[in-house]
Design a protein around this motif. Structure first.
Motif, short mmCIF file in Angstrom:
data_model
loop_
_atom_site.label_atom_id
_atom_site.label_comp_id
_atom_site.label_asym_id
_atom_site.label_seq_id
_atom_site.Cartn_x
_atom_site.Cartn_y
_atom_site.Cartn_z
N MET A 1 89.79 -80.33 -73.91
CA MET A 1 88.67 -79.75 -74.65
C MET A 1 88.49 -78.30 -74.21
SD MET A 1 84.83 -81.27 -75.09
CE MET A 1 85.51 -82.72 -75.88
N LEU A 2 88.48 -77.39 -75.16
CA LEU A 2 88.40 -75.96 -74.89
C LEU A 2 87.00 -75.43 -75.16
CD1 LEU A 2 89.82 -73.20 -74.31
CD2 LEU A 2 90.19 -73.04 -76.78
N SER A 3 86.46 -74.68 -74.20
CA SER A 3 85.19 -73.97 -74.43
C SER A 3 85.38 -72.49 -74.09
CB SER A 3 84.06 -74.56 -73.58
OG SER A 3 84.29 -74.38 -72.19
N LEU A 4 84.73 -71.65 -74.88
CA LEU A 4 84.82 -70.20 -74.70
C LEU A 4 83.43 -69.62 -74.57
CD1 LEU A 4 87.35 -69.17 -77.52
CD2 LEU A 4 87.85 -69.53 -75.12
N ASP A 5 83.30 -68.60 -73.72
CA ASP A 5 82.14 -67.73 -73.75
C ASP A 5 82.17 -66.95 -75.07
OD1 ASP A 5 79.92 -66.17 -72.87
OD2 ASP A 5 81.32 -64.62 -72.17
N VAL A 6 81.05 -66.39 -75.48
CA VAL A 6 81.01 -65.66 -76.75
C VAL A 6 81.18 -64.16 -76.54
CG1 VAL A 6 79.64 -65.14 -78.82
CG2 VAL A 6 79.61 -67.45 -77.85
N PHE A 7 80.19 -63.51 -75.92
CA PHE A 7 80.22 -62.05 -75.81
C PHE A 7 81.15 -61.61 -74.68
CE2 PHE A 7 76.27 -63.03 -77.97
CZ PHE A 7 76.32 -62.16 -79.04
N ASP A 8 82.01 -60.64 -75.03
CA ASP A 8 83.03 -60.09 -74.13
C ASP A 8 84.13 -61.09 -73.83
OD1 ASP A 8 82.00 -57.49 -73.93
OD2 ASP A 8 80.52 -58.16 -72.47
N THR A 9 84.20 -62.15 -74.63
CA THR A 9 85.33 -63.08 -74.57
C THR A 9 85.87 -63.31 -75.98
OG1 THR A 9 84.44 -64.16 -72.59
CG2 THR A 9 86.12 -65.36 -73.83
N LEU A 10 85.08 -63.95 -76.84
CA LEU A 10 85.48 -64.10 -78.23
C LEU A 10 85.12 -62.87 -79.06
CD1 LEU A 10 86.62 -65.94 -80.48
CD2 LEU A 10 84.28 -66.81 -80.80
N LEU A 11 83.98 -62.28 -78.74
CA LEU A 11 83.50 -61.08 -79.43
C LEU A 11 83.29 -59.96 -78.43
CD1 LEU A 11 80.67 -62.61 -81.68
CD2 LEU A 11 83.09 -62.35 -82.25
N THR A 12 83.40 -58.73 -78.91
CA THR A 12 83.03 -57.57 -78.12
C THR A 12 82.14 -56.68 -78.97
OG1 THR A 12 83.87 -55.79 -76.69
CG2 THR A 12 85.00 -56.14 -78.79
N ARG A 13 81.47 -55.73 -78.34
CA ARG A 13 80.61 -54.79 -79.07
C ARG A 13 81.22 -53.40 -79.04
NH1 ARG A 13 77.06 -57.82 -75.74
NH2 ARG A 13 75.33 -58.87 -76.80
N THR A 14 80.90 -52.60 -80.04
CA THR A 14 81.41 -51.23 -80.10
C THR A 14 80.48 -50.26 -79.39
OG1 THR A 14 80.43 -51.00 -82.30
CG2 THR A 14 82.77 -51.56 -82.19
N VAL A 15 79.88 -50.70 -78.29
CA VAL A 15 79.17 -49.82 -77.37
C VAL A 15 79.67 -50.14 -75.97
CG1 VAL A 15 77.06 -49.33 -78.67
CG2 VAL A 15 77.24 -51.47 -77.36
N HIS A 16 79.58 -49.15 -75.08
CA HIS A 16 80.09 -49.34 -73.73
C HIS A 16 79.31 -50.37 -72.96
CE1 HIS A 16 81.91 -48.32 -69.88
NE2 HIS A 16 80.71 -48.22 -69.38
N ASP A 17 77.98 -50.27 -73.05
CA ASP A 17 77.07 -51.17 -72.33
C ASP A 17 76.23 -51.91 -73.36
OD1 ASP A 17 74.78 -52.22 -70.97
OD2 ASP A 17 75.15 -50.85 -69.31
N PRO A 18 76.08 -53.23 -73.24
CA PRO A 18 75.27 -53.97 -74.22
C PRO A 18 73.87 -53.41 -74.39
CG PRO A 18 76.48 -55.51 -72.84
CD PRO A 18 76.73 -54.14 -72.26
N ALA A 19 73.30 -52.85 -73.30
CA ALA A 19 71.95 -52.29 -73.39
C ALA A 19 71.89 -51.06 -74.28
CB ALA A 19 71.43 -51.95 -71.99
N ASP A 20 73.05 -50.44 -74.55
CA ASP A 20 73.06 -49.28 -75.45
C ASP A 20 72.73 -49.69 -76.88
OD1 ASP A 20 73.65 -47.53 -73.41
OD2 ASP A 20 75.81 -47.74 -73.66
N ALA A 21 72.82 -50.98 -77.19
CA ALA A 21 72.36 -51.45 -78.50
C ALA A 21 70.87 -51.19 -78.66
CB ALA A 21 72.65 -52.94 -78.66
N PHE A 22 70.11 -51.24 -77.55
CA PHE A 22 68.68 -50.97 -77.61
C PHE A 22 68.43 -49.50 -77.95
CE2 PHE A 22 68.52 -54.19 -73.87
CZ PHE A 22 68.86 -55.21 -74.73
N LEU A 23 69.30 -48.61 -77.46
CA LEU A 23 69.17 -47.19 -77.79
C LEU A 23 69.41 -46.97 -79.28
CD1 LEU A 23 68.79 -44.24 -76.99
CD2 LEU A 23 71.22 -44.18 -76.35
N LEU A 24 70.42 -47.64 -79.83
CA LEU A 24 70.70 -47.51 -81.26
C LEU A 24 69.53 -48.06 -82.09
CD1 LEU A 24 74.46 -48.55 -81.33
CD2 LEU A 24 73.49 -46.24 -81.31
#
Length: 326
Positions: A1-24
């Motif tokens: 049975m396979l399990s994956l993390d979501v963010f920074d494993t299956l998906l990534t964001r086009t900002v360097h730091d996730p907190a930069d989404a708050f700036l946007l």
């Protein structure tokens, strides 16, 4: 049975730091005249999350709890927390991209895979992000999703893995979990009997880190660094040579060309130049980049591609020529 993390494993964001989404998000709110300082909003949004965690008697919190705390502050009482939640989710949706190697593993797994995330976003929002990213690439599949914000337990404590184990007997004995965090995604599941793989490719490489650490327009540098990483992680090749070329292009060649062309457009605008000619063949890629950037900037000069001989343009390009040149 396979399990994956979501963010920074299956998906990534086009900002360097996730907190930069708050700036946007802060920039969007400033554009609508709702706040004055996007940088201050990023700090206040992060502080509201910290306070919400301190107030909660559960292991994780929801986005609703975060904005409830934020809107208790004097600067945000007039704002609608539900609207802020929706706007943050929209920013997240605009930023996420697939990690190709993990997406291939996720899509190619013969049984129904599991996604397990320590995240304040709701399961519906995370499922929407995953499904949207897959759909944009013409892909879809069934999966089971477990999110700490809904269940109140986290991977970090082991509670979320135990919950999955109750739902799927045998998971803690025979399962394999893959994620980017050394403790929550590797050490904890191993202690519980799971096999675990540490996925490290989503960490910024030295070029992406150099861009993020540079001096200049903060959201732009974060977006450039994040886009470099997302492009690198979208590498579709299995062949080592092709992978190396792709990685070099995403980390070195593309940023250099983009930054140079952006400087050319900016300098041309300052100098009152209304039309730019990009000469064949060396200027072909730069012309394509300039046209894409010009679409985002209505004040950019007109850009055209000119078929030209290097020999014909060599002499006119010479400056401070010696007197005896013929």
């Amino acid at each position: 049975m396979l399990s994956l993390d979501v963010f920074d494993t299956l998906l990534t964001r086009t900002v360097h730091d996730p907190a930069d989404a708050f700036l946007l998000l802060g920039l969007d709110l400033q554009h609508e005249g709702l706040i004055a300082d996007p940088v201050q909003f990023r700090s206040d949004r992060a502080r509201a999350e910290t306070i919400a965690r301190q107030k909660s008697d559960r292991e994780d919190i929801t986005l609703e709890e975060i904005y409830r705390v934020l809107c208790e502050g004097a600067d945000y009482r007039a704002l609608d927390p539900l609207r802020l939640e929706a706007m943050e989710c929209a920013v997240e949706s605009a930023l996420v991209r697939p990690v190709r190697v993990m997406a291939n593993r996720f899509l190619g797994y013969p049984a129904t895979p599991l996604l397990i995330s320590d995240m304040y976003l709701s399961p519906d929002v995370i499922r929407g992000l995953v499904d949207r990213v897959l759909m944009l690439h013409g892909e879809s599949r069934d999966y089971h999703l477990f999110v700490s914000s809904e269940l109140g337990v986290t991977k970090n404590s082991g509670g979320l893995y135990r919950h999955v184990g109750e739902a799927f007997p045998g998971y803690l004995r025979d399962g394999l979990h893959i994620g980017d965090r050394a403790y929550a995604d590797v050490s904890v599941p191993k202690k519980l009997g799971l096999k675990a793989e540490h996925f490290t490719a989503s960490s910024p490489n030295r070029y992406e880190q150099l861009i993020a650490d540079g001096q200049g327009d903060e959201p732009y540098l974060s977006l450039l660094s994040g886009c470099m990483r997302a492009t690198r992680l979208a590498n579709p090749y299995q062949d080592s040579r092709q992978r190396a070329i792709w990685d070099y292009a995403s980390s070195v060649a593309a940023p250099i060309v983009i930054l140079f062309v952006q400087w050319v457009l900016s300098q041309s605008r300052e100098d009152g130049i209304r039309s730019l000619a990009f000469l064949a063949r060396d200027g072909q890629i730069m012309h394509q980049v300039a046209c894409l950037l010009a679409e985002l900037d209505g004040s950019a000069p007109h850009c055209e591609y000119v078929y030209a001989s290097r020999q014909a343009w060599n002499l006119p390009s010479v400056r401070n020529a010696p007197d005896d040149i013929e």
